[in-house]
Design a protein around this motif. Structure first.
Motif, PDB file in Angstrom:
ATOM      1  N   ASP A 154      37.075  -8.701  -0.012  1.00 51.81           N
ATOM      2  CA  ASP A 154      36.826  -9.433  -1.251  1.00 51.81           C
ATOM      3  C   ASP A 154      36.854 -10.930  -0.959  1.00 51.81           C
ATOM      4  O   ASP A 154      37.421 -11.386   0.038  1.00 51.81           O
ATOM      5  N   ASP A 155      36.238 -11.694  -1.827  1.00 51.67           N
ATOM      6  CA  ASP A 155      36.044 -13.118  -1.558  1.00 51.67           C
ATOM      7  C   ASP A 155      37.351 -13.855  -1.302  1.00 51.67           C
ATOM      8  O   ASP A 155      37.434 -14.707  -0.401  1.00 51.67           O
ATOM      9  N   ALA A 156      38.381 -13.540  -2.069  1.00 52.01           N
ATOM     10  CA  ALA A 156      39.654 -14.256  -1.928  1.00 52.01           C
ATOM     11  C   ALA A 156      40.289 -13.996  -0.569  1.00 52.01           C
ATOM     12  O   ALA A 156      40.790 -14.920   0.091  1.00 52.01           O
ATOM     13  N   THR A 157      40.261 -12.738  -0.118  1.00 51.76           N
ATOM     14  CA  THR A 157      40.865 -12.406   1.179  1.00 51.76           C
ATOM     15  C   THR A 157      40.088 -13.040   2.321  1.00 51.76           C
ATOM     16  O   THR A 157      40.674 -13.630   3.243  1.00 51.76           O
ATOM     17  N   VAL A 158      38.762 -12.926   2.275  1.00 51.49           N
ATOM     18  CA  VAL A 158      37.939 -13.508   3.337  1.00 51.49           C
ATOM     19  C   VAL A 158      38.148 -15.013   3.410  1.00 51.49           C
ATOM     20  O   VAL A 158      38.302 -15.589   4.496  1.00 51.49           O
ATOM     21  N   ARG A 159      38.210 -15.653   2.263  1.00 48.47           N
ATOM     22  CA  ARG A 159      38.403 -17.106   2.264  1.00 48.47           C
ATOM     23  C   ARG A 159      39.779 -17.482   2.799  1.00 48.47           C
ATOM     24  O   ARG A 159      39.916 -18.466   3.543  1.00 48.47           O
ATOM     25  N   ALA A 160      40.797 -16.705   2.461  1.00 49.07           N
ATOM     26  CA  ALA A 160      42.143 -16.986   2.975  1.00 49.07           C
ATOM     27  C   ALA A 160      42.185 -16.872   4.495  1.00 49.07           C
ATOM     28  O   ALA A 160      42.844 -17.666   5.179  1.00 49.07           O
ATOM     29  N   VAL A 161      41.467 -15.883   5.038  1.00 50.64           N
ATOM     30  CA  VAL A 161      41.405 -15.708   6.490  1.00 50.64           C
ATOM     31  C   VAL A 161      40.664 -16.869   7.141  1.00 50.64           C
ATOM     32  O   VAL A 161      41.132 -17.481   8.108  1.00 50.64           O
ATOM     33  N   LEU A 162      39.509 -17.201   6.593  1.00 44.18           N
ATOM     34  CA  LEU A 162      38.654 -18.199   7.230  1.00 44.18           C
ATOM     35  C   LEU A 162      39.177 -19.618   7.060  1.00 44.18           C
ATOM     36  O   LEU A 162      38.848 -20.497   7.868  1.00 44.18           O
ATOM     37  N   TRP A 163      39.984 -19.845   6.060  1.00 43.23           N
ATOM     38  CA  TRP A 163      40.507 -21.193   5.840  1.00 43.23           C
ATOM     39  C   TRP A 163      41.868 -21.406   6.493  1.00 43.23           C
ATOM     40  O   TRP A 163      42.477 -22.456   6.318  1.00 43.23           O
ATOM     41  N   ASP A 164      42.344 -20.426   7.222  1.00 41.22           N
ATOM     42  CA  ASP A 164      43.614 -20.575   7.938  1.00 41.22           C
ATOM     43  C   ASP A 164      43.390 -21.504   9.133  1.00 41.22           C
ATOM     44  O   ASP A 164      42.756 -21.126  10.123  1.00 41.22           O
ATOM     45  N   GLN A 165      43.914 -22.705   9.057  1.00 35.34           N
ATOM     46  CA  GLN A 165      43.651 -23.722  10.082  1.00 35.34           C
ATOM     47  C   GLN A 165      44.310 -23.416  11.428  1.00 35.34           C
ATOM     48  O   GLN A 165      43.999 -24.058  12.428  1.00 35.34           O
ATOM     49  N   SER A 166      45.223 -22.446  11.453  1.00 39.85           N
ATOM     50  CA  SER A 166      45.932 -22.148  12.703  1.00 39.85           C
ATOM     51  C   SER A 166      45.222 -21.096  13.555  1.00 39.85           C
ATOM     52  O   SER A 166      45.629 -20.845  14.691  1.00 39.85           O
ATOM     53  N   VAL A 167      44.172 -20.469  13.018  1.00 41.07           N
ATOM     54  CA  VAL A 167      43.486 -19.390  13.737  1.00 41.07           C
ATOM     55  C   VAL A 167      42.011 -19.758  13.876  1.00 41.07           C
ATOM     56  O   VAL A 167      41.349 -20.053  12.883  1.00 41.07           O
ATOM     57  N   HIS A 168      41.519 -19.701  15.111  1.00 42.31           N
ATOM     58  CA  HIS A 168      40.158 -20.165  15.382  1.00 42.31           C
ATOM     59  C   HIS A 168      39.259 -19.085  15.975  1.00 42.31           C
ATOM     60  O   HIS A 168      38.212 -19.394  16.543  1.00 42.31           O
ATOM     61  N   CYS A 169      39.677 -17.835  15.854  1.00 42.35           N
ATOM     62  CA  CYS A 169      38.850 -16.737  16.362  1.00 42.35           C
ATOM     63  C   CYS A 169      38.951 -15.548  15.415  1.00 42.35           C
ATOM     64  O   CYS A 169      40.051 -15.155  15.012  1.00 42.35           O
ATOM     65  N   LEU A 170      37.799 -14.982  15.079  1.00 42.47           N
ATOM     66  CA  LEU A 170      37.719 -13.809  14.204  1.00 42.47           C
ATOM     67  C   LEU A 170      36.964 -12.711  14.941  1.00 42.47           C
ATOM     68  O   LEU A 170      35.855 -12.940  15.438  1.00 42.47           O
ATOM     69  N   VAL A 171      37.565 -11.528  15.027  1.00 45.69           N
ATOM     70  CA  VAL A 171      36.961 -10.406  15.751  1.00 45.69           C
ATOM     71  C   VAL A 171      36.567  -9.312  14.766  1.00 45.69           C
ATOM     72  O   VAL A 171      37.372  -8.898  13.925  1.00 45.69           O
ATOM     73  N   TRP A 172      35.326  -8.838  14.906  1.00 43.78           N
ATOM     74  CA  TRP A 172      34.842  -7.677  14.155  1.00 43.78           C
ATOM     75  C   TRP A 172      34.743  -6.510  15.131  1.00 43.78           C
ATOM     76  O   TRP A 172      33.894  -6.522  16.020  1.00 43.78           O
ATOM     77  N   PRO A 173      35.594  -5.492  14.992  1.00 35.47           N
ATOM     78  CA  PRO A 173      35.504  -4.323  15.883  1.00 35.47           C
ATOM     79  C   PRO A 173      34.209  -3.556  15.617  1.00 35.47           C
ATOM     80  O   PRO A 173      33.473  -3.863  14.667  1.00 35.47           O
TER      81      PRO A 173
END
Length: 263
Positions: A103-122
């Motif tokens: 959902d939009d809120a969860t995705v935005r919370a993940v992507l706006w986390d300034q401490s994490v710079h890598c996102l993996v899609w299995p």
């Protein structure tokens, strides 16, 4: 007063002994220098080989935090846990944070986390239900200098096309796959073996000629790339076309995964 013959003999013997000692000391110093020079040359010859063999473990520190999707579009029971374990192999300080909702809120919370710079899609077992707003946020995340890594199959290829506007075309070529030495320079992929074996039939390649501008194949064979990276503004979008569902040649493919994450 004249010296006796016996005293002259003693003086002569003493002088000869002194000369012998001086000569012996000079020979010892010369031999020591030669030995040191030979040792230095042999050490210098061995050092580059050791550096080359171990360099993939001696590079700059691996990322300390990663977000990984673990929702309904992936096989949570098997692959998610295994891939998280492989990510942390040799990198036990790395924290893998899982998120399950798109959902939009969860995705935005993940992507706006300034401490994490890598996102993996299995590897995806079905197309993820993601809104246009979340797709926009995902593009902005990559463009801001972050790294998005996709694993696995042609569902991921279609997802990449839809999100980033690529026109990737799937392909299949039997391995082995070869490191593209022209493209891997100054990237983590340069430390991979020159040849990666095909671990199973579930490898999913993309036609190299379908890569977008800024895309570089890192592992390929016969015009098909199994691992590539695309420069997306200030960030990177990576793909590894392997399902991570077999232990065969697992170490090689784990290193490929680490290279993609470390871009």
């Amino acid at each position: 007063e004249r010296s006796s013959p016996s005293m002259r003999a003693i003086h002569t013997a003493s002088a000869a002994l002194a000369l012998c000692l001086v000569a012996l000391a000079g020979w010892h110093l010369q031999n020591r220098d030669t030995h040191f020079e030979l040792f230095s040359k042999s050490a210098a010859a061995v050092a580059p080989q050791q550096t080359t063999e171990l360099s993939w473990l001696q590079t700059s520190s691996f990322v300390d935090q990663i977000y990984m999707y673990a929702g309904l579009a992936v096989d949570n029971k098997h692959e998610t846990g295994f891939i998280a374990k492989e990510i942390r192999k040799h990198n036990y300080q790395t924290v893998v944070r899982l998120f399950t909702s798109l959902d939009d809120a969860t995705v935005r919370a993940v992507l706006w986390d300034q401490s994490v710079h890598c996102l993996v899609w299995p590897p995806l077992v079905r197309y993820p239900g993601i809104s246009e707003t979340a797709k926009t946020d995902l593009r902005a995340y990559a463009a801001a200098g972050n790294n998005v890594v996709f694993l696995g199959n042609y569902v991921a290829v279609q997802f990449m096309n839809d999100v980033f506007g690529f026109q990737l075309t799937d392909d299949y070529q039997n391995g082995p796959y070869y490191r593209n030495d022209r493209n891997v320079r100054n990237t983590p992929f340069q430390y991979l073996p020159s040849r990666i074996e095909q671990a199973s039939i579930e490898t999913y390649a993309v036609k190299t000629r379908s890569l977008p501008p800024g895309g570089k194949s890192m592992l390929d064979t016969l015009g098909a790339t199994i691992a590539f990276a695309v420069r997306y503004d200030m960030g990177t979008v990576c793909y590894v076309g392997y399902n991570y569902n077999t232990p065969f040649h697992a170490d090689q493919w784990t290193r490929v995964l680490h290279s993609a994450i470390d871009m």
